[in-house]
Design a protein around this motif. Structure first.
Motif, PDB file in Angstrom:
ATOM      1  N   MET A 153      32.918  74.633 -76.798  1.00 55.55           N
ATOM      2  CA  MET A 153      33.735  74.442 -77.994  1.00 55.55           C
ATOM      3  C   MET A 153      33.318  73.125 -78.645  1.00 55.55           C
ATOM      4  N   PHE A 154      33.505  73.009 -79.963  1.00 52.82           N
ATOM      5  CA  PHE A 154      33.203  71.736 -80.624  1.00 52.82           C
ATOM      6  C   PHE A 154      34.241  70.688 -80.225  1.00 52.82           C
ATOM      7  N   ARG A 155      33.849  69.423 -80.333  1.00 48.63           N
ATOM      8  CA  ARG A 155      34.690  68.297 -79.901  1.00 48.63           C
ATOM      9  C   ARG A 155      35.482  67.713 -81.077  1.00 48.63           C
ATOM     10  N   THR A 156      36.489  66.911 -80.758  1.00 43.54           N
ATOM     11  CA  THR A 156      37.312  66.267 -81.779  1.00 43.54           C
ATOM     12  C   THR A 156      36.457  65.419 -82.712  1.00 43.54           C
ATOM     13  N   SER A 157      35.510  64.665 -82.154  1.00 45.99           N
ATOM     14  CA  SER A 157      34.644  63.817 -82.982  1.00 45.99           C
ATOM     15  C   SER A 157      33.778  64.656 -83.922  1.00 45.99           C
ATOM     16  N   GLU A 158      33.353  65.829 -83.474  1.00 41.29           N
ATOM     17  CA  GLU A 158      32.542  66.718 -84.313  1.00 41.29           C
ATOM     18  C   GLU A 158      33.387  67.320 -85.426  1.00 41.29           C
TER      19      GLU A 158
ATOM     20  N   ARG B 230      31.094  68.348 -88.815  1.00 40.93           N
ATOM     21  CA  ARG B 230      29.845  68.972 -88.369  1.00 40.93           C
ATOM     22  C   ARG B 230      29.927  70.473 -88.602  1.00 40.93           C
ATOM     23  N   ARG B 231      28.838  71.058 -88.997  1.00 37.90           N
ATOM     24  CA  ARG B 231      28.785  72.500 -89.237  1.00 37.90           C
ATOM     25  C   ARG B 231      28.408  73.204 -87.945  1.00 37.90           C
ATOM     26  N   LEU B 232      29.402  73.409 -87.102  1.00 39.05           N
ATOM     27  CA  LEU B 232      29.219  74.045 -85.808  1.00 39.05           C
ATOM     28  C   LEU B 232      30.032  75.328 -85.763  1.00 39.05           C
TER      29      LEU B 232
ATOM     30  N   LEU C 108      37.981  72.730 -88.563  1.00 41.63           N
ATOM     31  CA  LEU C 108      38.885  72.858 -89.704  1.00 41.63           C
ATOM     32  C   LEU C 108      38.457  71.956 -90.851  1.00 41.63           C
ATOM     33  N   GLN C 109      38.013  70.748 -90.543  1.00 38.09           N
ATOM     34  CA  GLN C 109      37.600  69.821 -91.595  1.00 38.09           C
ATOM     35  C   GLN C 109      36.460  70.408 -92.414  1.00 38.09           C
TER      36      GLN C 109
ATOM     37  N   TYR D 198      25.645  69.707 -99.064  1.00 32.45           N
ATOM     38  CA  TYR D 198      26.661  69.645 -98.009  1.00 32.45           C
ATOM     39  C   TYR D 198      26.099  70.012 -96.657  1.00 32.45           C
ATOM     40  N   GLU D 199      24.779  70.150 -96.537  1.00 31.51           N
ATOM     41  CA  GLU D 199      24.166  70.491 -95.242  1.00 31.51           C
ATOM     42  C   GLU D 199      24.023  69.260 -94.401  1.00 31.51           C
TER      43      GLU D 199
END
Length: 193
Positions: free
Chosen positions: A71-76, A81-83, A139-140, A192-193
């Motif tokens: 899973m992606f992390r809080t910092s990401e 980050r586009r994950l 979400l961001q 935005y990449e």
């Protein structure tokens, strides 16, 4: 709610999420979610699935485990980050190997996201949608995507209206090239990449 339509709609914000998490005495976890059905591409494959903009806490709250990746992390999430974390069925829908897709790009509404994990199969669980046929992203990133698309469309619309107005006032024959419009949208998306 419970099958009954309501005339009142309440918007919940990320501030509400933070307030609940910080002040909810009987709340164990709070996880925001924003779900949209969107087009996803990988190579020449196109699928329509639910994309869920959420936070890293989504996986443990919904009892997700992973067959590969993470899973992606809080910092990401905070870094926008586009994950992407794929539901168990998504690699098959895209005709790719679940283990092989980690580290590769998928395109969500024209923007490239890096696949970093594949969830274990959950099944439909009697709900209206199958969680195995969804993609989780920070979400961001969803908010940035919406703002970028809205800003790009506003700029494009203003440009077209301005060009047509000047053309009419100056009695010029004006052609708005679809290729130029596509180029403008592509350049805006690449920013935005």
């Amino acid at each position: 709610m419970r099958g009954i339509a309501s005339g009142t709609r309440v918007s919940v914000t990320l501030d509400d999420d933070t307030a609940l998490e910080n002040n909810g005495r009987h709340v164990r976890a709070v996880v925001p979610e924003l779900t949209r059905a969107v087009q996803v591409q990988k190579g020449d494959q196109n699928i329509n699935v639910n994309v869920v903009g959420t936070a890293p806490g989504y996986a443990p709250v919904h009892s997700y485990t992973f067959t590969t990746g993470r899973m992606f992390r809080t910092s990401e999430n905070a870094a926008r980050r586009r994950l992407a974390v794929l539901g168990a069925s998504v690699p098959g829908m895209l005709n790719v190997n679940p283990a092989g897709i980690v580290g590769q790009g998928i395109v969500i509404r024209g923007i490239v996201f890096e696949a970093i994990g594949v969830c274990a199969e959950k099944g439909s669980q009697g709900s209206f949608f199958n969680p195995d046929e969804q993609i989780l992203i920070p979400l961001q990133t969803v908010e940035a995507l919406v703002l970028a698309l809205a800003g790009g469309l506003l700029g494009l619309t203003s440009g077209v209206i301005g060009a047509l107005a000047i053309s009419k006032l100056a009695h010029w024959n004006t052609l708005i090239s679809p290729g130029a419009v596509l180029l403008a949208i592509t350049i805006d998306a690449l920013r935005y990449e």
